[in-house]
Design a protein around this motif. Sequence first.
Motif: not given
Lengths: 370, 196
Positions: A19-20, A11-12, A46-52
Amino acid sequence: MSLRLGLIFSTTGSYAALGQSALAGALGAIETLQKAGAPEITPVIADPGGDIAEYERLTRSLLDDGVRHILGAITSSSRKEMIPLLEQRGGLLWYPCPYEGFESNDHVVYLGAAPNHHVVPVTDWIAAQGMRRAFLVGSNYVWGWETLRLARDCLQTHGVKIVGERYVPLGSTRHDHVLDEVCSRDVECVVDSLIGPSNTTFLQGLAARDPARVGRPGHVVSFNQTEADLDDLGAAANGLLSAGSLFEEDAGAQLKTAARRHAPNGRVSSFLSTAYAAVEIIAEALVRAGTEDPKAMFKSACSAPVATAMGPVSIDPVLRHAELRPCLSLAEDGHFRVVERMDRPIPADPYLTSRVANPIHRKPVLRIIQ
Amino acid sequence: MTRAPLHNFSGRTAIVLHRSEEIGQRIKARCDRLGVRALVCTGDLSASLAETADMLILDIDTADDGMLPWPNGAAPVPVIGLVGSESPGRLAWALRQELDAFLPLSALGNLFSALVVGHEVFARKSETRARAAELARRSSGRLDVIRAVLALMEEGRDEALALKKLRAMAMVEQISLEDAARRLLAKRRAIRGGAS
């Protein structure tokens, strides 16, 4: 009876809007089901923030914490990152996004559109419009490669000429060389498999370079553009054709309420509606199975169609994909207008086995022209 | 021209050779997903059953030469080996049989990859064999090339011009130099035969 449901959505980060939207759908459904007295579903967000790398870490932590079911992952690379852990620890991923196909993992349920739901109808539409010159542009990773490989194949079968094909690095926003090519080659249709900021900047660049084309319906086509980030595109989206399992126009009251209450942009998208339906399917499967065991729940989810806010959803127990009614829509001033609806649910065909296999190579017929 | 590897196996038939009915059925379920018709066979492979197959998926732990109705390494269809125990002897057998792809029993979910690799390796192997056979056939024609050059030299050319003439004939007919030589010699024999 209750179930802890992992919601792993970025979601970031660079695709936060998608994601949001998906998270909003999941939370909306959980809220509605709770009011209706369905078994309790406790979200573990849980928010991975676009990080693989974060997908791997968060999935491991949720599974180690006893969570058996996860709804999430937007990109294919994030899904592929999660699969080995799901296999090791016996978890089940409910995946709510369109993807490029060629997968059928025993630890995943595929609820989004498969290539026969997006690439095939979109390319059929291009050919039906009489367009004859297409340009392919995509982000340089599996979604771009595979959707455009198939698009090339389908368009060429229809006799549409591919005048160029370009891939840009993930996150890149410099498109001058691609725009030069598109604008100099008399391209009727740009097939766009760019994602995130690359997509936004490309479409805005294209509209700025050649304002006349924006008025032509289908001058750009996408296999995954939704309302989740349509506002970011502004007027540059006008005339874009997209495929999806549901567009806002067809959303009922439940989805609209979920969007209003949980989505930052207040809009219904296929990400929102599929995540919403996923939670409904999970809740129904839990009731039918009487246990949260992933295998038992998957079996019960497949045993009969589940009534959802998207309509009844059937899941194929062998291919593990949902049947969908994909639509084609044209973007007009910030909204999608549906231009084509399938008259029946289409089973997913992730390996495209129903397409004519292996074209037979015949020698060209040569003749003497005087 | 480069060829895209085959990736649609829909409508093809696979013979699954495995002593365990349970594993056979698991592979069959995987084949169903790919549109492949799987015939599970728990005994030896008969020649008549083999004829119906477009590909063969076999257990390398229990397979042996006698089970396959063709000489070592001469399977007429792609063969995919299921890896179970990983014993060196069984792997050596599979390599002797020149299997086209391998699929660990613990990773049946990757059957699609094994089919793509297996069919591509099989296709390349067939091309290599065809090329080798053609080269062998052509090298057996070297003597005819010398004879044809000598025959053309009888008409007053030097060896370089004679070879050039033979090359031109091959190019016009779109055949190999060796075939052009054979054709020239045959024609001359016919003329000489007709004259006598």
